[in-house]
Every structure is written in C-alpha cells, then in structure tokens.
Write a protein that holds these residues in place. Structure first.
Motif, PDB file in Angstrom:
ATOM      1  N   SER A  12      11.035   2.998  95.784  1.00 54.42           N
ATOM      2  CA  SER A  12      11.937   3.772  95.230  1.00 54.42           C
ATOM      3  C   SER A  12      11.668   3.878  93.696  1.00 54.42           C
ATOM      4  CB  SER A  12      13.438   3.252  95.186  1.00 54.42           C
ATOM      5  OG  SER A  12      13.431   2.094  94.550  1.00 54.42           O
ATOM      6  N   ASN A  13      10.573   3.434  93.187  1.00 50.53           N
ATOM      7  CA  ASN A  13      10.191   3.639  91.849  1.00 50.53           C
ATOM      8  C   ASN A  13       9.432   4.834  91.675  1.00 50.53           C
ATOM      9  OD1 ASN A  13       9.234   3.400  89.232  1.00 50.53           O
ATOM     10  ND2 ASN A  13       8.678   1.102  89.411  1.00 50.53           N
ATOM     11  N   PRO A  14       9.463   5.876  90.686  1.00 53.04           N
ATOM     12  CA  PRO A  14       9.012   7.092  90.773  1.00 53.04           C
ATOM     13  C   PRO A  14       7.273   6.746  90.099  1.00 53.04           C
ATOM     14  CG  PRO A  14      10.498   6.885  89.319  1.00 53.04           C
ATOM     15  CD  PRO A  14      10.728   5.901  90.024  1.00 53.04           C
ATOM     16  N   GLU A  15       6.975   5.660  89.586  1.00 50.99           N
ATOM     17  CA  GLU A  15       5.759   5.342  88.980  1.00 50.99           C
ATOM     18  C   GLU A  15       4.556   5.256  89.893  1.00 50.99           C
ATOM     19  OE1 GLU A  15       6.135   1.994  86.451  1.00 50.99           O
ATOM     20  OE2 GLU A  15       7.714   3.230  85.479  1.00 50.99           O
ATOM     21  N   PHE A  16       4.950   5.394  91.383  1.00 48.59           N
ATOM     22  CA  PHE A  16       3.815   5.172  92.290  1.00 48.59           C
ATOM     23  C   PHE A  16       3.038   6.192  92.492  1.00 48.59           C
ATOM     24  CE2 PHE A  16       6.590   1.816  94.398  1.00 48.59           C
ATOM     25  CZ  PHE A  16       5.884   0.648  94.085  1.00 48.59           C
ATOM     26  N   THR A  17       1.692   5.948  92.339  1.00 46.77           N
ATOM     27  CA  THR A  17       1.013   7.355  92.451  1.00 46.77           C
ATOM     28  C   THR A  17       0.374   7.330  93.907  1.00 46.77           C
ATOM     29  OG1 THR A  17      -0.875   6.273  91.991  1.00 46.77           O
ATOM     30  CG2 THR A  17       0.266   7.081  90.145  1.00 46.77           C
ATOM     31  N   ARG A  18      -0.361   8.329  94.319  1.00 51.19           N
ATOM     32  CA  ARG A  18      -0.994   8.251  95.452  1.00 51.19           C
ATOM     33  C   ARG A  18      -1.985   7.358  95.575  1.00 51.19           C
ATOM     34  NH1 ARG A  18      -1.900  12.448  99.701  1.00 51.19           N
ATOM     35  NH2 ARG A  18      -4.077  12.238 100.279  1.00 51.19           N
ATOM     36  N   GLU A  19      -2.811   7.113  94.928  1.00 52.18           N
ATOM     37  CA  GLU A  19      -3.754   5.915  94.736  1.00 52.18           C
ATOM     38  C   GLU A  19      -3.131   4.660  95.076  1.00 52.18           C
ATOM     39  OE1 GLU A  19      -6.447   5.399  91.681  1.00 52.18           O
ATOM     40  OE2 GLU A  19      -6.866   7.492  91.624  1.00 52.18           O
ATOM     41  N   ASP A  20      -1.973   4.194  94.485  1.00 46.04           N
ATOM     42  CA  ASP A  20      -1.283   3.173  94.720  1.00 46.04           C
ATOM     43  C   ASP A  20      -0.844   2.863  96.329  1.00 46.04           C
ATOM     44  OD1 ASP A  20      -1.578   2.348  92.035  1.00 46.04           O
ATOM     45  OD2 ASP A  20       0.323   2.901  91.415  1.00 46.04           O
ATOM     46  N   LEU A  21      -0.380   4.064  96.674  1.00 41.44           N
ATOM     47  CA  LEU A  21       0.155   4.042  98.160  1.00 41.44           C
ATOM     48  C   LEU A  21      -1.070   3.784  98.932  1.00 41.44           C
ATOM     49  CD1 LEU A  21       2.737   6.714  98.079  1.00 41.44           C
ATOM     50  CD2 LEU A  21       3.274   4.288  98.317  1.00 41.44           C
ATOM     51  N   VAL A  22      -2.222   4.529  98.908  1.00 38.11           N
ATOM     52  CA  VAL A  22      -3.515   4.408  99.451  1.00 38.11           C
ATOM     53  C   VAL A  22      -4.007   3.332  99.712  1.00 38.11           C
ATOM     54  CG1 VAL A  22      -5.691   5.539  99.895  1.00 38.11           C
ATOM     55  CG2 VAL A  22      -3.724   6.878  99.594  1.00 38.11           C
ATOM     56  N   THR A  23      -4.218   2.430  98.483  1.00 34.62           N
ATOM     57  CA  THR A  23      -4.783   1.181  98.179  1.00 34.62           C
ATOM     58  C   THR A  23      -3.719   0.129  99.025  1.00 34.62           C
ATOM     59  OG1 THR A  23      -5.499   1.885  96.141  1.00 34.62           O
ATOM     60  CG2 THR A  23      -5.406  -0.520  96.724  1.00 34.62           C
ATOM     61  N   THR A  24      -2.465   0.279  98.826  1.00 33.23           N
ATOM     62  CA  THR A  24      -1.711  -0.771  99.562  1.00 33.23           C
ATOM     63  C   THR A  24      -1.715  -0.452 101.194  1.00 33.23           C
ATOM     64  OG1 THR A  24      -0.126  -0.610  97.713  1.00 33.23           O
ATOM     65  CG2 THR A  24       0.635  -1.266  99.599  1.00 33.23           C
ATOM     66  N   LEU A  25      -1.811   0.805 101.598  1.00 34.68           N
ATOM     67  CA  LEU A  25      -2.007   1.092 102.865  1.00 34.68           C
ATOM     68  C   LEU A  25      -3.407   0.623 103.551  1.00 34.68           C
ATOM     69  CD1 LEU A  25      -0.863   2.467 105.360  1.00 34.68           C
ATOM     70  CD2 LEU A  25      -2.070   4.402 104.812  1.00 34.68           C
ATOM     71  N   ASN A  26      -4.307   0.590 102.899  1.00 35.78           N
ATOM     72  CA  ASN A  26      -5.727   0.175 103.079  1.00 35.78           C
ATOM     73  C   ASN A  26      -5.694  -1.415 103.329  1.00 35.78           C
ATOM     74  OD1 ASN A  26      -6.910   2.391 103.492  1.00 35.78           O
ATOM     75  ND2 ASN A  26      -7.693   2.374 101.395  1.00 35.78           N
TER      76      ASN A  26
END
Length: 141
Positions: A12-26
C-alpha cells in the motif's frame, strides 16, 4: 510469517517502484523453485521409503507364507502317517477280535475236565461196568 531478517513489503506504500516489485517477484520465484525442488526431493524420499517399507513388508509376508507352507506340508505328512498308523492298528484290532471270537467259540465247544460223557465215555456204561466188575470179583471169592 516474516522474520526480523526478512524484508517485508507494504504494497500500500506508494514508494514502491517497478524495480522493487520485479526484484521481489524474482526473489519469490527463486524461493519457490528452491521449495519446489526440496518438496520433490522429500516426496521422492517418502515414496522410496514407502516402497522400501512395502518391500520389507512384502519380504516379511513372503517369509511368513513360506513358513506356513512348510508347516502345512509337515502337517499333511504327519496326517498321512497317522492315517497309515490308524489303518495298521485297525487291522491289528480286527485280528484280535477274530481271535477272541474263535477262542470264545472253541471254549464254548469244550467240556469241563470232570465231564465223562461223550466220545469214549458213556455214563451208563461206566457205572454198569464198575458194578459188573465188582460182582465178578465177589463171585470168585
């Protein structure tokens, strides 16, 4: 559950970037692969143990079956020996029964030792002879 060492993301934090999400997903995919591989190993080990247990159980059952077959053949052999022995003893008892019947028949046909009647003995003749014999002796004297 998250440990203190793990990084927990607040989506819910708007500070997440696409890179953070991709890294976390990986990272999540890599962790999933590790867990999947571990799961497959554990599953294979469990199946191997189950197969081994089945084999051990199968071997134990085969051993028990072999013992029962051996015991069955021994009992069958013993039963045949007992049947043969019964037949043999029945023959002996039959022989004894016939011998007893013959002895009983023979005993019924014999006379007591004091009986002087019958062949070679006549009760009337014997007493007459004795009287005649004693008279002839008296006449001589």
């Amino acid at each position: 559950m998250a440990d203190d060492t793990e990084k927990v993301f607040d989506f819910s934090n708007p500070e997440f970037t696409r890179e953070d999400l991709v890294t976390t997903l990986n990272e999540m995919v890599l962790e999933y692969r590790k867990l999947s591989h571990s799961f497959k190993e554990v599953k294979a080990e469990k199946e191997n143990c189950a197969t081994s247990t089945e084999l051990v159980g199968s071997n134990n059952m085969q051993d028990a079956l072999n013992k029962l077959e051996t015991e069955n053949s021994e009992l069958r052999s013993r039963s045949e020996e007992m049947l043969y022995e019964n037949q043999r003893l029945a023959g002996i008892i039959s022989s004894w029964t016939r011998s007893f019947a013959s002895l009983h028949k023979l005993h019924g046909a014999t006379k007591p030792s004091c009986d002087r009647t019958g062949l070679g003995y006549n009760s009337d003749e014997g007493s007459n002879r004795n009287k005649q014999h004693s008279r002839t002796e008296k006449d001589r004297v």
